[in-house]
Design a protein around this motif. Sequence first.
Motif, PDB file in Angstrom:
ATOM      1  N   LYS A   1      34.352  -6.562  39.852  1.00 17.06           N
ATOM      2  CA  LYS A   1      34.964  -5.283  39.469  1.00 17.06           C
ATOM      3  C   LYS A   1      36.453  -5.416  39.176  1.00 17.06           C
ATOM      4  N   ASN A   2      37.136  -6.329  39.872  1.00  6.77           N
ATOM      5  CA  ASN A   2      38.593  -6.362  39.817  1.00  6.77           C
ATOM      6  C   ASN A   2      39.194  -7.512  39.034  1.00  6.77           C
ATOM      7  N   ILE A   3      38.376  -8.497  38.658  1.00  3.18           N
ATOM      8  CA  ILE A   3      38.897  -9.610  37.862  1.00  3.18           C
ATOM      9  C   ILE A   3      38.430  -9.451  36.422  1.00  3.18           C
ATOM     10  N   PRO A   4      39.345  -9.392  35.462  1.00  2.00           N
ATOM     11  CA  PRO A   4      38.929  -9.259  34.056  1.00  2.00           C
ATOM     12  C   PRO A   4      38.015 -10.410  33.643  1.00  2.00           C
ATOM     13  N   ALA A   5      37.003 -10.079  32.871  1.00  2.00           N
ATOM     14  CA  ALA A   5      35.998 -11.070  32.484  1.00  2.00           C
ATOM     15  C   ALA A   5      36.610 -12.252  31.739  1.00  2.00           C
ATOM     16  N   ASN A   6      37.668 -12.003  30.974  1.00  2.00           N
ATOM     17  CA  ASN A   6      38.256 -13.100  30.207  1.00  2.00           C
ATOM     18  C   ASN A   6      39.069 -14.059  31.078  1.00  2.00           C
ATOM     19  N   MET A   7      39.224 -13.732  32.350  1.00  2.00           N
ATOM     20  CA  MET A   7      39.924 -14.616  33.278  1.00  2.00           C
ATOM     21  C   MET A   7      38.958 -15.364  34.194  1.00  2.00           C
ATOM     22  N   LEU A   8      37.660 -15.070  34.075  1.00  2.00           N
ATOM     23  CA  LEU A   8      36.685 -15.569  35.040  1.00  2.00           C
ATOM     24  C   LEU A   8      35.593 -16.369  34.329  1.00  2.00           C
ATOM     25  N   GLY A   9      35.588 -17.685  34.550  1.00  4.27           N
ATOM     26  CA  GLY A   9      34.552 -18.513  33.942  1.00  4.27           C
ATOM     27  C   GLY A   9      33.335 -18.678  34.825  1.00  4.27           C
ATOM     28  N   GLY A  10      33.574 -18.673  36.141  1.00  5.37           N
ATOM     29  CA  GLY A  10      32.475 -18.843  37.077  1.00  5.37           C
ATOM     30  C   GLY A  10      32.790 -18.203  38.412  1.00  5.37           C
ATOM     31  N   LEU A  11      31.737 -17.836  39.125  1.00  9.51           N
ATOM     32  CA  LEU A  11      31.866 -17.239  40.452  1.00  9.51           C
ATOM     33  C   LEU A  11      31.014 -18.065  41.409  1.00  9.51           C
ATOM     34  N   ALA A  12      31.636 -18.564  42.471  1.00  8.61           N
ATOM     35  CA  ALA A  12      30.934 -19.468  43.380  1.00  8.61           C
ATOM     36  C   ALA A  12      30.055 -18.709  44.372  1.00  8.61           C
ATOM     37  N   LEU A  13      29.153 -19.451  44.991  1.00 11.98           N
ATOM     38  CA  LEU A  13      28.292 -18.958  46.068  1.00 11.98           C
ATOM     39  C   LEU A  13      28.018 -20.135  46.984  1.00 11.98           C
ATOM     40  N   HIS A  14      28.157 -19.915  48.306  1.00 11.19           N
ATOM     41  CA  HIS A  14      27.853 -20.956  49.282  1.00 11.19           C
ATOM     42  C   HIS A  14      26.721 -20.488  50.190  1.00 11.19           C
ATOM     43  N   HIS A  15      25.732 -21.369  50.376  1.00  7.78           N
ATOM     44  CA  HIS A  15      24.662 -21.073  51.331  1.00  7.78           C
ATOM     45  C   HIS A  15      24.086 -22.374  51.864  1.00  7.78           C
ATOM     46  N   TYR A  16      24.132 -22.518  53.184  1.00  9.44           N
ATOM     47  CA  TYR A  16      23.539 -23.672  53.842  1.00  9.44           C
ATOM     48  C   TYR A  16      22.272 -23.253  54.588  1.00  9.44           C
TER      49      TYR A  16
END
Length: 510
Positions: A244-259
């Motif tokens: 919601k708060n990061i402009p799409a043109n500044m964001l190439g990927g969004l991480a996820l961690h799960h063990y």
Amino acid sequence: MKKTLLVAFLIITCARNSFAQSQTTVISIKETTTSPIINKNIYGHFAEHLGRSIYGGFFVGDTSKIPNTNGVRNDIIKALKELKIPNLRWPGGCFADTYHWKDGIGPKENRPTIVNQWWGGVTEDNSFGTHDFLNMCELLGAEPYLSGNVGSGTVQELSDWVQYANFKGKSPMSDLRTKNGRTEPWKVNFWGIGNEAWGCGGNMTADYYANEYRKYATFMPNDIVRIASGANSDNYNWTETLMKNIPANMLGGLALHHYSVIDWNKKGDGVDFTEDQYFATMKEALKMEELVTKHSAIMDKYDPNKKIDLVVDEWGGWYDVEKGTNPGFLFQQNTMRDAVLAGATLNIFNNHADRVRMANLAQCVNVLQAVILTDKAKMITTPTYHVMKMYNVHQDATLLNLNFSAPNYTYRGESLPAVSASASKDKSGKVHISIVNIDSKNKNKIEIDVNNLGVKNFTGTILNASKLQDFNSFDTPNKIVPTAFKGFENKKGKLEITIPPFSVLVLEGK
């Protein structure tokens, strides 16, 4: 009378079990024009300055008697090239947010030491730094994925690192790179802006980190893939806030961690585990399906065209360390439990290739669910290594849609889907179908209609063992290796397969 009732009960129970085991799972495969490509980067790895991952793992130094290229073990280079490793994440992990990259460049004798406060409190000499890592990636044919220091670093520091690694023209950082022996830039494409900002990366709130990310990303070029520190498992609010708060043109990927951890306070042994612990581990591993689905749904709200990658850059099994080893080094053995965990997880990533475009198994050498273990001059590959190698046929192939209802693996009143699968068609027209049976005791019968796939001749490769707890040791390095699979028939375009308990299977049709 009681004896008669008991006999009747046993007969009915055996009949039910026999009936359940004789059921055939029917898998239909569909090829569509809108199917996504399975990005090769889903098969990425992770190398943190942790335990014996770098020092004593990848890196032995150029004076070592162990055969090496510029200090990096030749046997590891060979094994990872055969794995077709597409990318490698470094230097962390938690270590990344205490790492200052300029400490690891220039003459090695002039580099300052650093105390690894996260992993064992050991002092290291920074002899493995930016040049060593990026040159190693060139040897491997793998793309580097650098994790920037947001927790204890500065915007200027990360901006300088990008310029040092990537800028071809004349600048302060490219001049420094040339002075240190490298004229041409490495052109690093993947950059993480911090790691686990909700925890060891600064204990930030989602709102605070979103603003920090925007600030750091502003001073980085737009022609690289900037990856945000994403959620811990099911923290969906974190994903919502960042999207919601990061402009799409500044964001190439969004991480996820799960063990796949049973209990963070009592993780259990890596080898001497019970079926209770095995079932609980598989339950956590299969939770990845729910996590990827729900995080993707949130991303879809803000990015309906799926331009932003979901990057699962830490995943795998995490157990108590091997007895007698440093608790801060996270060294654990690797059994058939890890093999089926890896196969089932990779099937999930493949089937969500429309959004999941990078993932990094934790970790590559000597740490957690490693694909390689070393002991001085000795090196072995683990069951997880063999699964990753069997599955590399899916890299950059077109996903095929599967439809089936999985049989259950039932234990003490709880059930999990026993069978998972994914399939793809590569550019040469070969079809690959990967199937995992997590059931600890029962084989499963599977039927696959392949009439519409344009292939006729199938071969199979399987990874299995006599016990779930089996592993490759330095004394028996080939106890678990892939073998040819003959347990199927092709009857008029229908493959009839019987897959053994806790096994991983890959079929190839051409």
